[in-house]
Design an enzyme around this catalytic site. Sequence first.
Site, mmCIF file in Angstrom:
data_model
loop_
_atom_site.group_PDB
_atom_site.id
_atom_site.type_symbol
_atom_site.label_atom_id
_atom_site.label_comp_id
_atom_site.label_asym_id
_atom_site.label_seq_id
_atom_site.Cartn_x
_atom_site.Cartn_y
_atom_site.Cartn_z
ATOM 1 N N HIS A 295 46.598 25.617 38.000
ATOM 2 C CA HIS A 295 46.552 24.162 37.991
ATOM 3 C C HIS A 295 45.893 23.635 39.251
ATOM 4 O O HIS A 295 46.112 24.168 40.348
ATOM 5 C CB HIS A 295 47.968 23.576 37.958
ATOM 6 C CG HIS A 295 48.574 23.501 36.602
ATOM 7 N ND1 HIS A 295 48.475 22.392 35.792
ATOM 8 C CD2 HIS A 295 49.298 24.410 35.914
ATOM 9 C CE1 HIS A 295 49.111 22.623 34.666
ATOM 10 N NE2 HIS A 295 49.622 23.839 34.706
ATOM 11 N N HIS A 338 58.549 22.282 39.657
ATOM 12 C CA HIS A 338 58.298 22.099 41.083
ATOM 13 C C HIS A 338 59.299 21.150 41.729
ATOM 14 O O HIS A 338 59.990 20.385 41.072
ATOM 15 C CB HIS A 338 56.861 21.619 41.332
ATOM 16 C CG HIS A 338 56.538 20.254 40.801
ATOM 17 N ND1 HIS A 338 56.431 19.971 39.466
ATOM 18 C CD2 HIS A 338 56.277 19.083 41.438
ATOM 19 C CE1 HIS A 338 56.124 18.702 39.287
ATOM 20 N NE2 HIS A 338 56.025 18.132 40.472
ATOM 21 N N GLU A 344 58.460 10.685 42.466
ATOM 22 C CA GLU A 344 57.564 10.581 41.321
ATOM 23 C C GLU A 344 58.204 9.703 40.241
ATOM 24 O O GLU A 344 59.167 10.110 39.593
ATOM 25 C CB GLU A 344 57.254 11.964 40.749
ATOM 26 C CG GLU A 344 56.561 12.887 41.734
ATOM 27 C CD GLU A 344 56.237 14.240 41.120
ATOM 28 O OE1 GLU A 344 56.384 14.396 39.895
ATOM 29 O OE2 GLU A 344 55.833 15.152 41.875
ATOM 30 N N HIS A 368 61.839 11.212 39.437
ATOM 31 C CA HIS A 368 62.206 12.494 40.028
ATOM 32 C C HIS A 368 62.076 12.316 41.537
ATOM 33 O O HIS A 368 60.961 12.180 42.065
ATOM 34 C CB HIS A 368 61.306 13.605 39.507
ATOM 35 C CG HIS A 368 61.382 13.774 38.027
ATOM 36 N ND1 HIS A 368 60.267 13.969 37.236
ATOM 37 C CD2 HIS A 368 62.442 13.739 37.178
ATOM 38 C CE1 HIS A 368 60.644 14.079 35.966
ATOM 39 N NE2 HIS A 368 61.954 13.935 35.913
ATOM 40 N N HIS A 374 62.081 19.487 38.822
ATOM 41 C CA HIS A 374 61.743 18.949 37.503
ATOM 42 C C HIS A 374 60.583 19.741 36.924
ATOM 43 O O HIS A 374 59.974 20.564 37.595
ATOM 44 C CB HIS A 374 61.409 17.451 37.573
ATOM 45 C CG HIS A 374 60.351 17.099 38.581
ATOM 46 N ND1 HIS A 374 60.590 17.051 39.927
ATOM 47 C CD2 HIS A 374 59.043 16.773 38.427
ATOM 48 C CE1 HIS A 374 59.495 16.700 40.570
ATOM 49 N NE2 HIS A 374 58.520 16.541 39.684
#
Length: 440
Positions: A295, A338, A344, A368, A374
């Site tokens: 990613h 992560h 977030e 989060h 999460h």
Amino acid sequence: MDRTAELKYMSGFGNEFHSEDPRCPGALPQGQNNPQVCPYGLYAEQLSGTAFTCPRSSNKRSWLYRILPSVCHKPFQSMGHGFLANDWDEAEPDPNQLRWNPFEIPTASQRKVDFVNGLHTLCGAGEPKSRRGLAIHIFSCNTSMINRCFYNSDGDFLIVPQQGKLLITTEFGRLLVEPNEICVIQEGMRFSVEVFGETRGYILEVYGVHFELPDLGPIGANGLANPRDFLVPVAWYEDRQVAEGYTVINKYQGKLFAAQQGSSPFNVVAWHGNYTPYKYNLSNFMIINSVAFDHADPSIFSVLTAKSAHPGVAVADFVIFPPRWAVASKTFRPPYYHRNCMSEFMGLIQGSYEAKEQGFLPGGATLHSMMTPHGPDAECFEKASTSKLEPERIAEGTMAFMFESSLSLAVTKWGLKAGLDKNYYKCWEPLKSHFNPKQK
């Protein structure tokens, strides 16, 4: 008459623009900003978004040429704070993963609610007096603002409509903003919102800084949000007296104040400068992504950022997750599990978010908090772990977004009651161990 017709825009982010209503050609003074007598007998007024002595590259201001200056109003009177808040100690801290069901929109038969009355603070940090921090609000309304306008002395509003379109009249002109578009109304700009039925959306408010395009670094000159795709309204004025009084509402130090005046504040015949409201269509975002394996960090999806004094650390980033191709090989393609040092907040405009196709619904949200773990729910993990890896189109018909901040966000009392999903944590409970020390 269609109020959404004949809207005109100029393009570009942060440019020095000039505009005059075609009904008054030559309304812009030539050669100087503040002549002894302005064309058409107008008043000159400057709106400054930064300190006078900021470097030229970051200095923001516009000159407005108007029928009456904005100072022509009665004294402000307190309106309380409505459902706005910036007391982040009113509820106990909660580090848990939080998810909200779609926020309720009152129907007109229940009660008529306009944009200002429909503002509710969900979470935030910092405070406007010191010009540091942010707040996240939800707006839900069903009626237009009539002979009322609003301006914010505390910060900038980044408005994300989720249901229903907004016709926003500003001192600079008019903006039609629909779901899958955003608009930014910067500090001090007066505006009024017309709606066409039940309407809902999200607002990110930042104190003391302005939104800007993120630096591209190794990406190069092109990518992400292109400056030319941001639209600024063309000058439009109304010379309208209001016998019953026009209400100007000001958000100041987190509270609301109202003043009366006898005419519409949208009386700017011409203007020039680089401090303007603007809008952007999210479908114009040029996506950068991994084309090999693993990613790239979600920062590659940043549309706008509000920088802090620390390089690389934002007060807030506005990030989107639009339809795109996934081609990474040998990779678990949904977002990885992560924990990080950011808060977030996610919202969903339309569709279904690929990491949580159940439970996270359009018009709802998740939060989060920093260092709270999460990631994909159990169903998503099992599906992505066994699927055939070939190029696939993901998030088709979907637009999710994130307000990401380096600040630790506190949830308001209203936020703890507004449709909070108390079973959110259960989406991870079915995750099971696949560990086998005998099988690599």
